[in-house]
Scaffold this motif. Structure first.
Motif, PDB file in Angstrom:
ATOM      1  N   ARG A  62       0.815  -1.203   0.000  1.00  0.00           N
ATOM      2  CA  ARG A  62       0.000   0.000   0.000  1.00  0.00           C
ATOM      3  C   ARG A  62       0.854   1.261   0.000  1.00  0.00           C
ATOM      4  O   ARG A  62       1.949   1.287   0.554  1.00  0.00           O
ATOM      5  CB  ARG A  62      -0.925   0.009   1.212  1.00  0.00           C
ATOM      6  CG  ARG A  62      -2.023  -1.049   1.153  1.00  0.00           C
ATOM      7  CD  ARG A  62      -3.003  -0.862   2.290  1.00  0.00           C
ATOM      8  NE  ARG A  62      -4.113  -1.807   2.202  1.00  0.00           N
ATOM      9  CZ  ARG A  62      -5.127  -1.837   3.055  1.00  0.00           C
ATOM     10  NH1 ARG A  62      -5.183  -0.971   4.062  1.00  0.00           N
ATOM     11  NH2 ARG A  62      -6.098  -2.727   2.901  1.00  0.00           N
ATOM     12  N   GLY A  63       0.319   2.305  -0.610  1.00  0.00           N
ATOM     13  CA  GLY A  63       1.018   3.583  -0.638  1.00  0.00           C
ATOM     14  C   GLY A  63       2.001   3.717  -1.777  1.00  0.00           C
ATOM     15  O   GLY A  63       2.727   4.714  -1.856  1.00  0.00           O
ATOM     16  N   ASN A  64       2.028   2.732  -2.707  1.00  0.00           N
ATOM     17  CA  ASN A  64       2.983   2.776  -3.819  1.00  0.00           C
ATOM     18  C   ASN A  64       2.315   3.024  -5.162  1.00  0.00           C
ATOM     19  O   ASN A  64       2.889   2.724  -6.205  1.00  0.00           O
ATOM     20  CB  ASN A  64       3.767   1.450  -3.894  1.00  0.00           C
ATOM     21  CG  ASN A  64       4.820   1.366  -2.809  1.00  0.00           C
ATOM     22  OD1 ASN A  64       5.465   2.361  -2.508  1.00  0.00           O
ATOM     23  ND2 ASN A  64       4.981   0.199  -2.229  1.00  0.00           N
ATOM     24  N   GLU A  65       1.082   3.540  -5.166  1.00  0.00           N
ATOM     25  CA  GLU A  65       0.387   3.753  -6.427  1.00  0.00           C
ATOM     26  C   GLU A  65       1.097   4.818  -7.259  1.00  0.00           C
ATOM     27  O   GLU A  65       1.645   5.788  -6.725  1.00  0.00           O
ATOM     28  CB  GLU A  65      -1.064   4.195  -6.186  1.00  0.00           C
ATOM     29  CG  GLU A  65      -1.932   3.151  -5.526  1.00  0.00           C
ATOM     30  CD  GLU A  65      -1.751   3.087  -4.013  1.00  0.00           C
ATOM     31  OE1 GLU A  65      -1.008   3.955  -3.482  1.00  0.00           O
ATOM     32  OE2 GLU A  65      -2.321   2.197  -3.374  1.00  0.00           O
ATOM     33  N   THR A  66       1.079   4.617  -8.576  1.00  0.00           N
ATOM     34  CA  THR A  66       1.634   5.604  -9.497  1.00  0.00           C
ATOM     35  C   THR A  66       0.614   5.871 -10.590  1.00  0.00           C
ATOM     36  O   THR A  66      -0.158   4.985 -10.963  1.00  0.00           O
ATOM     37  CB  THR A  66       2.945   5.123 -10.142  1.00  0.00           C
ATOM     38  OG1 THR A  66       2.715   3.871 -10.792  1.00  0.00           O
ATOM     39  CG2 THR A  66       4.031   4.971  -9.101  1.00  0.00           C
ATOM     40  N   CYS A  67       0.631   7.079 -11.131  1.00  0.00           N
ATOM     41  CA  CYS A  67      -0.328   7.450 -12.171  1.00  0.00           C
ATOM     42  C   CYS A  67       0.356   8.375 -13.171  1.00  0.00           C
ATOM     43  O   CYS A  67       0.977   9.372 -12.783  1.00  0.00           O
ATOM     44  CB  CYS A  67      -1.551   8.129 -11.561  1.00  0.00           C
ATOM     45  SG  CYS A  67      -2.844   8.532 -12.763  1.00  0.00           S
ATOM     46  N   GLU A  68       0.238   8.026 -14.452  1.00  0.00           N
ATOM     47  CA  GLU A  68       0.811   8.829 -15.526  1.00  0.00           C
ATOM     48  C   GLU A  68      -0.110   8.764 -16.738  1.00  0.00           C
ATOM     49  O   GLU A  68      -0.945   7.868 -16.849  1.00  0.00           O
ATOM     50  CB  GLU A  68       2.209   8.304 -15.920  1.00  0.00           C
ATOM     51  CG  GLU A  68       3.253   8.378 -14.831  1.00  0.00           C
ATOM     52  CD  GLU A  68       3.709   9.798 -14.533  1.00  0.00           C
ATOM     53  OE1 GLU A  68       3.429  10.691 -15.356  1.00  0.00           O
ATOM     54  OE2 GLU A  68       4.356   9.996 -13.490  1.00  0.00           O
ATOM     55  N   LEU A  69       0.059   9.720 -17.649  1.00  0.00           N
ATOM     56  CA  LEU A  69      -0.658   9.663 -18.910  1.00  0.00           C
ATOM     57  C   LEU A  69      -0.123   8.512 -19.751  1.00  0.00           C
ATOM     58  O   LEU A  69       1.068   8.173 -19.699  1.00  0.00           O
ATOM     59  CB  LEU A  69      -0.523  10.970 -19.675  1.00  0.00           C
ATOM     60  CG  LEU A  69      -1.231  12.193 -19.088  1.00  0.00           C
ATOM     61  CD1 LEU A  69      -0.936  13.430 -19.933  1.00  0.00           C
ATOM     62  CD2 LEU A  69      -2.733  11.959 -19.009  1.00  0.00           C
ATOM     63  N   LEU A  70      -0.993   7.927 -20.555  1.00  0.00           N
ATOM     64  CA  LEU A  70      -0.600   6.774 -21.366  1.00  0.00           C
ATOM     65  C   LEU A  70       0.532   7.129 -22.324  1.00  0.00           C
ATOM     66  O   LEU A  70       1.450   6.321 -22.532  1.00  0.00           O
ATOM     67  CB  LEU A  70      -1.822   6.268 -22.148  1.00  0.00           C
ATOM     68  CG  LEU A  70      -1.582   5.112 -23.120  1.00  0.00           C
ATOM     69  CD1 LEU A  70      -1.000   3.897 -22.405  1.00  0.00           C
ATOM     70  CD2 LEU A  70      -2.881   4.740 -23.832  1.00  0.00           C
ATOM     71  N   GLU A  71       0.498   8.336 -22.907  1.00  0.00           N
ATOM     72  CA  GLU A  71       1.562   8.713 -23.831  1.00  0.00           C
ATOM     73  C   GLU A  71       2.919   8.765 -23.128  1.00  0.00           C
ATOM     74  O   GLU A  71       3.953   8.447 -23.733  1.00  0.00           O
ATOM     75  CB  GLU A  71       1.249  10.060 -24.478  1.00  0.00           C
ATOM     76  CG  GLU A  71       1.052  11.206 -23.509  1.00  0.00           C
ATOM     77  CD  GLU A  71       0.577  12.477 -24.198  1.00  0.00           C
ATOM     78  OE1 GLU A  71       0.275  12.404 -25.410  1.00  0.00           O
ATOM     79  OE2 GLU A  71       0.508  13.530 -23.529  1.00  0.00           O
ATOM     80  N   THR A  72       2.919   9.124 -21.853  1.00  0.00           N
ATOM     81  CA  THR A  72       4.169   9.140 -21.085  1.00  0.00           C
ATOM     82  C   THR A  72       4.645   7.719 -20.794  1.00  0.00           C
ATOM     83  O   THR A  72       5.844   7.418 -20.879  1.00  0.00           O
ATOM     84  CB  THR A  72       3.970   9.904 -19.764  1.00  0.00           C
ATOM     85  OG1 THR A  72       3.491  11.220 -20.048  1.00  0.00           O
ATOM     86  CG2 THR A  72       5.262   9.987 -18.972  1.00  0.00           C
ATOM     87  N   VAL A  73       3.712   6.843 -20.453  1.00  0.00           N
ATOM     88  CA  VAL A  73       4.072   5.454 -20.165  1.00  0.00           C
ATOM     89  C   VAL A  73       4.574   4.759 -21.416  1.00  0.00           C
ATOM     90  O   VAL A  73       5.496   3.927 -21.357  1.00  0.00           O
ATOM     91  CB  VAL A  73       2.859   4.706 -19.575  1.00  0.00           C
ATOM     92  CG1 VAL A  73       3.206   3.244 -19.289  1.00  0.00           C
ATOM     93  CG2 VAL A  73       2.377   5.387 -18.309  1.00  0.00           C
ATOM     94  N   ARG A  74       3.979   5.061 -22.563  1.00  0.00           N
ATOM     95  CA  ARG A  74       4.469   4.469 -23.812  1.00  0.00           C
ATOM     96  C   ARG A  74       5.934   4.837 -24.060  1.00  0.00           C
ATOM     97  O   ARG A  74       6.738   4.018 -24.502  1.00  0.00           O
ATOM     98  CB  ARG A  74       3.613   4.938 -24.983  1.00  0.00           C
ATOM     99  CG  ARG A  74       2.249   4.257 -25.085  1.00  0.00           C
ATOM    100  CD  ARG A  74       1.402   4.928 -26.137  1.00  0.00           C
ATOM    101  NE  ARG A  74       0.135   4.219 -26.351  1.00  0.00           N
ATOM    102  CZ  ARG A  74      -0.944   4.767 -26.868  1.00  0.00           C
ATOM    103  NH1 ARG A  74      -0.920   6.059 -27.227  1.00  0.00           N
ATOM    104  NH2 ARG A  74      -2.040   4.064 -27.037  1.00  0.00           N
ATOM    105  N   ALA A  75       6.280   6.102 -23.775  1.00  0.00           N
ATOM    106  CA  ALA A  75       7.652   6.561 -24.000  1.00  0.00           C
ATOM    107  C   ALA A  75       8.613   5.969 -22.983  1.00  0.00           C
ATOM    108  O   ALA A  75       9.786   5.696 -23.310  1.00  0.00           O
ATOM    109  CB  ALA A  75       7.707   8.092 -23.947  1.00  0.00           C
ATOM    110  N   ASN A  76       8.151   5.733 -21.749  1.00  0.00           N
ATOM    111  CA  ASN A  76       9.024   5.215 -20.689  1.00  0.00           C
ATOM    112  C   ASN A  76       8.210   4.309 -19.764  1.00  0.00           C
ATOM    113  O   ASN A  76       7.711   4.769 -18.725  1.00  0.00           O
ATOM    114  CB  ASN A  76       9.647   6.369 -19.901  1.00  0.00           C
ATOM    115  CG  ASN A  76      10.558   5.861 -18.791  1.00  0.00           C
ATOM    116  OD1 ASN A  76      11.017   4.716 -18.806  1.00  0.00           O
ATOM    117  ND2 ASN A  76      10.830   6.722 -17.805  1.00  0.00           N
ATOM    118  N   PRO A  77       8.025   3.019 -20.101  1.00  0.00           N
ATOM    119  CA  PRO A  77       7.194   2.128 -19.292  1.00  0.00           C
ATOM    120  C   PRO A  77       7.663   2.006 -17.845  1.00  0.00           C
ATOM    121  O   PRO A  77       6.855   1.758 -16.947  1.00  0.00           O
ATOM    122  CB  PRO A  77       7.296   0.786 -20.026  1.00  0.00           C
ATOM    123  CG  PRO A  77       7.662   1.148 -21.436  1.00  0.00           C
ATOM    124  CD  PRO A  77       8.529   2.344 -21.313  1.00  0.00           C
TER     125      PRO A  77
END
Length: 685
Positions: free
Chosen positions: A588-603
């Motif tokens: 718990r407490g390790n959630e992360t959230c990013e835009l999909l375009e950002t995750v595509r560039a750096n998974p």
């Protein structure tokens, strides 16, 4: 309204003024089909004949007192319904056993099961909830039985592993599930042919001579005795026809003639007359469509006829319902009065009560209202009437959205094997889709919307405000409308999920929605769509003027977190880059959230420096919210529906649940085999 919760073995008396009840069997897993059935039993606990077994292949008792109304989806799951007219149950029938059955599996797979008994107005008289079932394929939930001059309800809760055929056989029904002969198939084909709208010109009819009968032999012959056929519990195959396609046009600008034209349609009464006539005519021509709608009204399966604008005397005046609906089956005649509203037309209490008076005097069965009002849940009425007028006549409501839903389901799922009927039904759907028909979708949040919206923005709204409660009820109706739209479009049953504690308490449900709107400024609806990776949540944030749609997907339970992210990205290759991707970890407490375009560039941005494994992903997309009460794309309703459609089409339909690989066989030789020197496996003696 409170009602008793019964447990196994308990019984209660049904109210003396209630003569028509519906028995509703409910379950949570809508992907599994449960079939309701009823058995009319004599004093010996057995059926008098096979005709006393009422189920999907025999949907009505011979006297018409018990009817199988079919099954359908609800916000809580699914339900199957049996209608009982207590006043017409034969005197020698002492008990009506109420059962459910499964084609595959056991009732233990369904979790909680419910039995509800409701009166003609849709009010629950009693409920039984159980989760005790295990391997049973058929289950007797309860029974309605005579005790002197009154009717009582008893909870039974007994199961049969042998399924519907075994249960029915134990009650004395003769079951015959042998494969049907060619002769039987011919009979079915002949019956289907009779329903086609085909006539033979007189000049083509040939008069055939009388057949020559063979000479009688000197010795009399004994006619062969026909083998008695029992009841068949095997379901009939669903048939499907396609609407006619026009292919001979010389140019794309050519348009085929339409069966129901919208040319010259005005508003008000003219619009209502056109819509009513189109509906009744389609029901007369397409019998599966008539059966689907009439079952929602509580009618038996039978021959349908409809008549428009019939005058009735009511005191010193006359009343004219929009249509009179008739269904006949054997000696049973069912009659309903239909009141239709189109566009923004509103149902009137006095008008419906006048029709109830006429129906009671004429000994009709039901008054049905049809309008663009979409009740928040199945069985609710958009207008309250004097309950004393419902003692002998039922009042039911249909929305035009539900009518269109039934038509689209028949066209997409089958049930119509006649091409002409399929074309007629498709023409009717086309007519409903035109704005001039007046059969609009859910487009209006009501007259209190602007006041409530502004109060939310100003922070002055309180949950107990009557206007807030009214808008809350409208939001739940909109949520149900979203489910109906997706059901018709996708061809699967989409459910609006409502917490169970609110399923039979609309007042408490609306109060909960209003309190959250006052406290957080948001509405929320959860939709469950079969064969998708997760539920769809639609959140309307009135304070920020945003619509947020999200879904949650369980991550694979094997491999590294990086591989789990890679598994998700492969499914999102065609998804817009502005979708937010949240990774939830086991720690718990390790959630992360990013835009999909950002995750595509750096998974790795979702997993770097995070403890634990990824257990789920949440995907969320934000859309602008309309603020107007009704109207075009700038309205609140239009923004909610378009956002839901866009999120499903752009995100949800691309996702699939993770399925683990099949277990692999070991390389060790199987017991009982030996490996000779030549390398060929030889079975041991």
């Amino acid at each position: 309204m409170t009602f008793p919760m019964l447990s196994k073995g308990q019984n209660m008396s049904l109210p003396d003024d209630v003569i028509q009840v519906d028995v509703v069997i409910g379950w949570a897993e809508s992907d599994i089909e449960v079939d309701a059935s009823a058995l009319l039993l004599g004093a010996d606990g057995k059926v008098r004949s096979d005709a006393d077994f009422v189920f999907y292949n025999q949907p009505e008792s011979s006297d018409g007192s018990i009817r199988f109304l079919g099954a359908g989806a609800t916000e809580e799951g699914a339900q199957a319904r049996i209608a009982i007219d207590l006043s017409t149950v034969p005197e020698d029938v002492h008990t009506v056993a109420l059962a459910g059955s499964l084609g595959q599996g056991g009732f233990g797979d369904l979790g909680k099961l419910t039995l509800r008994v409701v009166d003609g107005a849709g009010h629950t008289l009693a409920e039984y909830v159980t989760a005790d079932a295990t391997t049973e394929a058929a289950f007797v939930f309860g029974e309605v039985y005579r005790r002197g001059a009154e009717w009582k309800l008893r909870v039974v809760g007994q199961g049969w592993d042998s399924g519907l055929a075994g249960l029915a056989g134990d009650f004395g029904v003769d079951i015959d599930d042998e494969p049907e002969s060619e002769t039987a198939d011919d009979v079915d084909a002949a019956s289907a042919a009779e329903s086609e709208l085909v006539t033979t010109p007189l000049e083509t009819i040939e008069i055939q001579p009388d057949p020559v009968m063979p000479a009688q032999s000197a010795e009399p012959t004994t006619p062969a005795k026909a083998k008695a056929r029992g009841v068949r519990t095997a379901k009939k195959a669903v048939k499907k026809a396609k609407p006619r396609e026009f292919t001979l046009a010389e140019h794309d600008s050519w348009r085929p003639a339409r069966l129901f034209s919208v040319v010259g349609v005005g508003a008000g009464e003219e619009q209502e007359r056109r819509a009513t006539s189109a509906l009744v005519a389609t029901m007369q021509a397409v019998s599966p469509f008539a059966r689907a709608l009439c079952s929602r009204m509580g009618a038996p399966a039978g021959a349908f006829e409809g008549y428009v604008e019939v005058q009735y005397d009511h005191g010193d005046t006359k009343v004219i319902p929009d249509a009179v609906l008739k269904v006949s089956r054997g000696s049973r005649l069912w009659t309903g009065l239909l009141e239709v509203k189109t566009g923004n037309g509103k149902l009137e209490k006095g008008q419906l009560e006048n029709y109830l008076d006429v129906a009671r005097k004429k000994k009709y069965d039901v008054v049905v209202s049809l309008s663009n009002d979409v009740p928040a849940s199945a069985g609710e009425l958009p207008i309250e009437v004097d309950r004393r007028k419902l003692a002998k006549v039922a009042l039911r409501h249909l929305s035009w959205a539900e009518v269109a839903h039934e038509a689209r389901m028949l066209l997409s799922h089958g049930g119509i094997d006649n091409d002409v009927q399929a074309w007629i039904l498709a023409e009717f759907v086309r007519y409903l889709d035109h704005p001039r028909s007046g059969a609009t979708e859910f487009v209006d949040m009501g007259r209190h919307w602007v006041t409530v919206r502004d109060a939310v923005t100003a922070g002055t709204l309180r949950g107990g405000d009557q206007k807030a409660l009214t808008v809350a009820d409208t939001w739940v109706s909109l949520s149900r409308h979203l489910a109906l739209r997706l059901t018709a479009e996708l061809g699967v049953t989409v459910k609006h999920i409502v917490p169970r504690r609110y399923s039979n308490d609309p007042a408490a449900r609306n109060a909960s929605v209003a309190e959250r709107l006052a406290a957080e400024g948001i509405f929320e609806s959860v939709l469950r769509i079969p064969e998708t990776a997760g539920d769809v949540a639609v959140v309307a944030d009135v304070r920020t003027n945003k619509i947020r749609c999200r879904t949650k997907v369980a991550a694979p339970n094997e491999g590294t977190s990086a591989r789990r992210v890679s598994w998700l990205l492969k499914q999102l290759k065609d998804v817009p880059g502005n979708v937010q991707v949240e990774a939830v970890f086991s720690e718990r407490g390790n959630e992360t959230c990013e835009l999909l375009e950002t995750v595509r560039a750096n998974p790795k941005i979702l997993t770097d420096n995070r403890a634990g494994d990824v257990v789920s992903f949440s995907l969320e997309q934000t859309f602008p919210m309309g603020s107007k009460r009704s109207g075009t794309a700038a309205s609140f309703v239009s923004s909610v529906t378009s956002s839901t459609d866009a999120f499903y089409g752009g995100v949800v339909q691309h996702l699939r649940e993770w399925v683990p690989a099949a277990p692999k066989q070991t390389d060790q030789p199987r017991p009982g085999t030996e490996e000779p020197e030549g390398g060929e496996t030889v079975a041991a003696d």
